[in-house]
Write a protein that holds these residues in place. Structure first.
Motif, short mmCIF file in Angstrom:
data_model
loop_
_atom_site.label_atom_id
_atom_site.label_comp_id
_atom_site.label_asym_id
_atom_site.label_seq_id
_atom_site.Cartn_x
_atom_site.Cartn_y
_atom_site.Cartn_z
N ALA A 190 -51.78 11.22 -14.28
CA ALA A 190 -51.12 11.86 -15.42
C ALA A 190 -50.33 13.01 -14.83
O ALA A 190 -50.57 13.40 -13.68
CB ALA A 190 -52.15 12.34 -16.43
N CYS A 191 -49.36 13.57 -15.61
CA CYS A 191 -48.41 14.51 -15.00
C CYS A 191 -49.04 15.82 -14.55
O CYS A 191 -48.59 16.45 -13.61
CB CYS A 191 -47.22 14.75 -15.93
SG CYS A 191 -47.54 15.98 -17.22
N GLY A 192 -50.08 16.27 -15.28
CA GLY A 192 -50.73 17.52 -14.90
C GLY A 192 -50.00 18.77 -15.36
O GLY A 192 -50.46 19.89 -15.11
N LYS A 193 -48.86 18.59 -16.05
CA LYS A 193 -48.05 19.76 -16.43
C LYS A 193 -47.81 19.86 -17.94
O LYS A 193 -47.51 20.93 -18.45
CB LYS A 193 -46.68 19.70 -15.75
CG LYS A 193 -46.75 19.82 -14.25
CD LYS A 193 -45.36 19.67 -13.64
CE LYS A 193 -45.42 18.78 -12.44
NZ LYS A 193 -44.49 17.73 -12.30
N CYS A 194 -47.89 18.77 -18.66
CA CYS A 194 -47.54 18.80 -20.09
C CYS A 194 -48.65 19.47 -20.89
O CYS A 194 -49.73 19.74 -20.38
CB CYS A 194 -47.29 17.38 -20.60
SG CYS A 194 -48.77 16.37 -20.72
N ARG A 195 -48.38 19.71 -22.19
CA ARG A 195 -49.40 20.44 -22.97
C ARG A 195 -50.65 19.62 -23.18
O ARG A 195 -51.73 20.16 -23.36
CB ARG A 195 -48.81 20.95 -24.28
CG ARG A 195 -48.42 19.89 -25.26
CD ARG A 195 -47.59 20.50 -26.39
NE ARG A 195 -47.18 19.44 -27.30
CZ ARG A 195 -47.85 19.09 -28.37
NH1 ARG A 195 -48.96 19.72 -28.68
NH2 ARG A 195 -47.43 18.11 -29.15
N PHE A 196 -50.53 18.30 -23.14
CA PHE A 196 -51.73 17.46 -23.28
C PHE A 196 -52.60 17.58 -22.02
O PHE A 196 -53.80 17.79 -22.10
CB PHE A 196 -51.36 16.00 -23.54
CG PHE A 196 -50.72 15.80 -24.90
CD1 PHE A 196 -51.50 15.87 -26.05
CD2 PHE A 196 -49.37 15.56 -25.02
CE1 PHE A 196 -50.93 15.70 -27.30
CE2 PHE A 196 -48.79 15.39 -26.27
CZ PHE A 196 -49.56 15.46 -27.41
N CYS A 197 -51.94 17.44 -20.85
CA CYS A 197 -52.68 17.56 -19.59
C CYS A 197 -53.34 18.93 -19.47
O CYS A 197 -54.51 19.04 -19.13
CB CYS A 197 -51.76 17.34 -18.40
SG CYS A 197 -51.37 15.60 -18.11
N LEU A 198 -52.58 19.99 -19.79
CA LEU A 198 -53.11 21.35 -19.64
C LEU A 198 -54.18 21.65 -20.68
O LEU A 198 -55.03 22.50 -20.47
CB LEU A 198 -51.97 22.38 -19.72
CG LEU A 198 -50.95 22.29 -18.58
CD1 LEU A 198 -49.78 23.26 -18.81
CD2 LEU A 198 -51.59 22.57 -17.23
N LEU A 219 -53.63 11.50 -23.22
CA LEU A 219 -52.49 11.35 -24.14
C LEU A 219 -51.15 11.68 -23.47
O LEU A 219 -50.11 11.67 -24.11
CB LEU A 219 -52.69 12.26 -25.37
CG LEU A 219 -54.00 12.07 -26.15
CD1 LEU A 219 -54.05 13.02 -27.35
CD2 LEU A 219 -54.14 10.62 -26.63
N CYS A 220 -51.17 11.98 -22.17
CA CYS A 220 -49.95 12.35 -21.43
C CYS A 220 -48.90 11.24 -21.54
O CYS A 220 -49.22 10.05 -21.44
CB CYS A 220 -50.32 12.55 -19.95
SG CYS A 220 -48.92 12.88 -18.87
N ALA A 221 -47.64 11.64 -21.72
CA ALA A 221 -46.55 10.65 -21.84
C ALA A 221 -46.37 9.89 -20.52
O ALA A 221 -45.87 8.77 -20.51
CB ALA A 221 -45.25 11.35 -22.22
ZN ZN Z 1 -49.15 15.20 -18.80
#
Ligand code: ZN
Ligand code: ZN
Length: 345
Positions: free
Chosen positions: A96-104, A110-112
């Motif tokens: 997962a990206c690790g940067k979006c508001r879902f990851c954080l 739920l990460c895009a």
């Molecule tokens: Zn993410």
């Protein structure tokens, strides 16, 4: 390396050999990735969905499989979380990206940019696979490789479903459908919520009997439901009827958690029977479960080692993957199916 690959979508009814045994170049781990020598890979219903195109892989050919146990063979240039030779597991969440508001916010599921193992990246129906090191897990000693593999999917997603119910010890809980995930959830329930009564709704007598053996308080299927109301219900069926029936059995303020990657159209019209004052009014909630996070896998493995939960498994050789999948499709289920990948095949 040897791998069983899927080259395109087809119906199992016509194509009995959807996967093909091929020789592939050994994957090379990126900077923060590890190369894993696979020893076992669980076989999951999601693979049937991928083969038949209900959940389509990102690319073809693809190596399926997202319940992987193996040992670290080689580290990427900046990888250092594991030592070569260490045993690791890989689950559905590949990255997962690790940067979006879902990851954080702790909801990397739920990460895009969520990538799934064996769907968006090559998985474990092979001698080797690569994974970002931050998305691999240490496996408790208590489990053999075969026992650990099925815990990584059915167990982890069952754990997440249970977490999302917000259950407290003593609350009544229902399980609609009683497959691989359901029976692991019942074992978790008996351990974590010993005073809660568990109600199992299942169409098949064998499943109901199994549920009673594991400590279910009530088992049945018919629409009337139990005489008591339930604070939470976890639905693992692909149909709509159980959703409608479940809402009817929910207590005021109760929550229905749907743990299903898709619902079939066949009995959609059942939804028209939802009666707002009876089935939704009084703050009843419906929530679905999508994917898993790394925390789910880690917490579940720890819990499973404590209880302990030891899944029953049936082993197949890697080249027998098609037979394992067909038997899963025909519901010839005697425990979780696991592929065995011996060294040097
Ligand atoms: Zn993410
Ligand atoms: Zn799975």
């Amino acid at each position: 390396m040897k791998a069983m690959v899927l080259k395109g979508v087809s119906a199992l009814e016509r194509n009995r050999q959807p996967l093909e045994l091929v020789d592939m170049p050994l994957p090379v781990p990126g900077e923060k990735e590890i190369l894993v020598k696979v020893t076992r890979c669980g076989v999951c219903h999601t693979e049937l969905d991928e083969i038949e195109g209900r959940t389509t892989p990102r690319h073809f050919p693809i190596v399926l499989g997202h319940q992987i146990i193996g040992t670290v063979e080689r580290l990427g240039s900046r990888a250092g979380r594991f030592a070569p030779g260490e045993r690791v597991g890989i689950a559905w969440i590949y990255s997962a990206c690790g940067k979006c508001r879902f990851c954080l916010g702790g909801r990397e599921n739920l990460c895009a940019e969520f990538m799934a193992t064996g769907k968006d990246a090559n998985g474990g129906y092979a001698e080797y696979t690569v994974v970002p090191e931050d998305f691999a897990y240490r496996i408790p000693m208590i489990f053999s490789d075969s026992e650990a593999a099925p815990l990584l999917c059915a167990g982890a997603i069952g754990y997440r479903s249970l977490r999302l119910t917000g259950l407290r010890n003593g609350d009544n809980i229902g399980l609609t459908g009683f497959g691989a995930s359901g029976h692991l959830v019942l074992k978790m329930l008996r351990y974590k919520y010993p005073d809660s009564r568990v109600f199992v709704f299942s169409r098949t007598e064998a499943e109901r009997e199994f549920a009673r053996e594991l400590g279910a308080f009530w088992t049945d299927y018919t629409g009337d439901g139990p005489s008591e109301k339930l604070t939470a219900i976890i639905d693992t069926t692909p149909a709509w009827r159980p959703v409608v029936n479940a809402l009817r059995s929910l207590e005021k303020g109760g929550r229905l958690v749907i743990n299903a990657i898709r619902k079939e159209d066949r009995d959609r019209e059942a939804l028209l029977e939802i009666d707002y004052p009876r089935d939704l009014w009084m703050e009843k909630e419906v929530k679905s479960v999508a994917n898993i996070t790394r925390i789910d896998v880690e917490e579940f493995l720890e819990l499973a080692a404590h209880i302990p939960i030891r899944p029953e498994v049936q082993e197949y050789e890697l080249h027998e993957a098609n037979r394992a999948l067909l038997e899963l499709n025909e519901r010839k289920i005697r425990g979780a199916k696991v592929l065995r990948i011996p060294s040097g095949i």
